[in-house]
Design a protein around this motif. Structure first.
Motif, PDB file in Angstrom:
ATOM      1  N   UNK A 295       0.826  -1.213   0.000  1.00 22.93           N
ATOM      2  CA  UNK A 295       0.000   0.000   0.000  1.00 22.93           C
ATOM      3  C   UNK A 295       0.857   1.258   0.000  1.00 22.93           C
ATOM      4  N   UNK A 296       1.933   1.264   0.767  1.00 23.95           N
ATOM      5  CA  UNK A 296       2.809   2.425   0.810  1.00 23.95           C
ATOM      6  C   UNK A 296       3.639   2.566  -0.470  1.00 23.95           C
ATOM      7  N   UNK A 297       3.935   1.464  -1.104  1.00 24.41           N
ATOM      8  CA  UNK A 297       4.667   1.518  -2.376  1.00 24.41           C
ATOM      9  C   UNK A 297       3.818   2.176  -3.461  1.00 24.41           C
ATOM     10  N   UNK A 298       2.530   1.828  -3.492  1.00 20.96           N
ATOM     11  CA  UNK A 298       1.601   2.461  -4.447  1.00 20.96           C
ATOM     12  C   UNK A 298       1.560   3.967  -4.200  1.00 20.96           C
ATOM     13  N   UNK A 299       1.418   4.339  -2.926  1.00 19.95           N
ATOM     14  CA  UNK A 299       1.349   5.751  -2.548  1.00 19.95           C
ATOM     15  C   UNK A 299       2.630   6.492  -2.938  1.00 19.95           C
ATOM     16  N   UNK A 300       3.762   5.871  -2.672  1.00 16.69           N
ATOM     17  CA  UNK A 300       5.051   6.489  -2.977  1.00 16.69           C
ATOM     18  C   UNK A 300       5.185   6.771  -4.474  1.00 16.69           C
ATOM     19  N   UNK A 301       4.834   5.795  -5.301  1.00 17.07           N
ATOM     20  CA  UNK A 301       4.953   5.949  -6.748  1.00 17.07           C
ATOM     21  C   UNK A 301       4.037   7.048  -7.275  1.00 17.07           C
ATOM     22  N   UNK A 302       2.837   7.125  -6.736  1.00 15.62           N
ATOM     23  CA  UNK A 302       1.897   8.155  -7.169  1.00 15.62           C
ATOM     24  C   UNK A 302       2.373   9.549  -6.767  1.00 15.62           C
ATOM     25  N   UNK A 303       2.897   9.659  -5.565  1.00 12.85           N
ATOM     26  CA  UNK A 303       3.312  10.972  -5.060  1.00 12.85           C
ATOM     27  C   UNK A 303       4.546  11.516  -5.798  1.00 12.85           C
TER      28      UNK A 303
END
Length: 431
Positions: free
Chosen positions: A177-185
């Protein structure tokens, strides 16, 4: 990409990113709580983990605010996200080789909370730069909606996973979940509506900068009122959190099923009002007057928590329905008051001070929650619950009437004068 398309992309990326991390956090928090209770067999183990998730926020929020004001907010957000992924990954590797250990969980919780404090403060300070002041109310409402949905869905999914998989699965979900967030940000433009580049400021040491932030708050009556009302609300909400459970379970002997149903109505109330604000196309003309009204009504409802103790209800079903409606209303009003306050802060705090102001508010709000729980935990042991609630209600009403008095609010909403919502390029003077 023009501004409108970029804003639409920001809304999409923000929604997915926030939902991903919020849901992942709620699943992990729920699962961790169950595993700690299973491993320790006592509430003390859960309480220690709770302290590890509160103490860093109280201590580090001002430091996070300092970093947000003097360094690139995007870098602070991305570095904190990446450090979160590394921390959970390290806990996963440790757990695979050593099994579930409570001390490792406590350490990880403390580190993760410390990191998330930098992330949340910097992200909050960046919203106006990401979306512009015209969309602040909508994005804050959307954020609250995401939090409400993940708060409901997280424990449900966590409960299902707990019965089927090992603790390592919870960690893998969080990493994902945090990897998805990191890539989007990484793809978001944190300077889309930049009012002032904080990297051009003359850097001061933390103490001098913190004092300057406090002075900024003290010099603006409205900001000071918002900080104080936030503290009071968090303190007196403990009268509901502690008193509600005490009255329902210990005094009225409500069953666990009915108590769960009553608690669930709070989440539904939060969800409904968040959805309403997210779908609302109009901005509130005078949001703080609306917040004041909501807080006053909420204060009155607090006194009604003890009503079944002094007025006889005809049936147990009547009591359950009464508290279901009451908890729904309290949660709804709490969120309804918070969204306009957050919108006002975003629109009116000078950009170069946002990190320190939001850090101060977060620190003050967080410290009042355990303090309120402790205070009311003692009070309910020595005084009648109905009188505690009546006195708390009266104090909150008087505090709100004083802090949000007309002379303070009309400074920001004077007749014939446009507010900052009509001037998105600059923050107004709160004097």
């Amino acid at each position: 990409m023009n501004h409108k398309k970029k804003i639409k992309y920001h809304f999409l990326a923000f929604s997915i990113s926030k939902f991903s991390t919020s849901l992942g956090n709620n699943i992990l928090t729920f699962g961790t709580s169950l595993y700690i209770l299973a491993a320790t067999g006592s509430a003390l183990g859960f309480a220690i983990n709770l302290i590890c998730s509160i103490l860093p926020k109280t201590l580090l929020a001002p430091v996070a605010g300092y970093c947000s004001d003097y360094y690139s907010r995007k870098k602070v957000v991305l570095i904190s996200q990446f450090c979160t992924i590394l921390t959970v990954l390290a806990l996963y590797i440790y757990t695979v080789f050593n099994g579930f250990e409570v001390l490792a969980i406590y350490s990880a919780t403390f580190i993760l909370t410390s990191i998330s404090t930098f992330n949340s403060v910097s992200y909050s300070a960046s919203l106006a730069n990401l979306f512009g002041t015209d969309y602040i109310q909508k994005v804050i409402s959307l954020n609250q909606l995401i939090v409400s949905v993940s708060t409901i869905a997280g424990p449900i999914l966590g409960g299902l996973l707990y019965g089927l998989f090992s603790f390592e699965i919870f960690l893998i979900i969080n990493i994902f979940s945090y990897s998805i967030s990191f890539l989007l940000e990484t793809t978001m433009n944190f300077n889309l509506y930049r009012i002032q580049n904080n990297m051009n400021q003359v850097k001061e040491n933390f103490v001098s900068s913190f004092k300057k932030g406090l002075t900024y708050v003290k010099e603006h009556p409205l900001l000071k009122a918002i900080v104080l009302i936030t503290m009071w609300l968090n303190l007196f909400m403990a009268s509901i959190n502690v008193g509600g459970a005490y009255i329902l379970v210990e005094i009225l002997n409500i069953s666990a099923t009915n108590y769960g149903f009553i608690e669930a109505s709070s989440a539904i109330g939060m969800l409904c009002i968040s959805l309403f604000f997210a779908l609302l196309n109009k901005k509130l003309k005078r949001p703080l007057f609306f917040s004041k009204f909501c807080i006053l009504v909420l204060s009155i409802l607090i006194s009604l928590l003890g009503l079944p103790l002094v007025v006889e209800f005809s049936s147990n079903t009547g009591i359950v329905l009464f508290y279901t409606v009451l908890y729904f209303s309290l949660a709804l009003l709490g969120v309804a008051a918070n969204i306009p306050i957050s919108t006002t802060l975003q629109n009116n705090v000078a950009d170069e001070y946002k990190g320190r102001v939001f850090g101060l508010i977060e620190s003050c709000a967080v410290v009042m929650m355990p303090l309120g729980t402790l205070v009311y935990g003692v009070l309910y042991n020595y005084f009648p619950a109905e009188w505690i609630l009546i006195v708390s209600s009266a104090i909150l009403i008087l505090s709100t009437l004083y802090l949000f008095r007309k002379s303070v609010l009309t400074d920001i909403y004077p007749e014939g004068k446009k507010t900052s919502e009509n001037h998105p390029s600059q923050a107004i003077d709160l004097h």
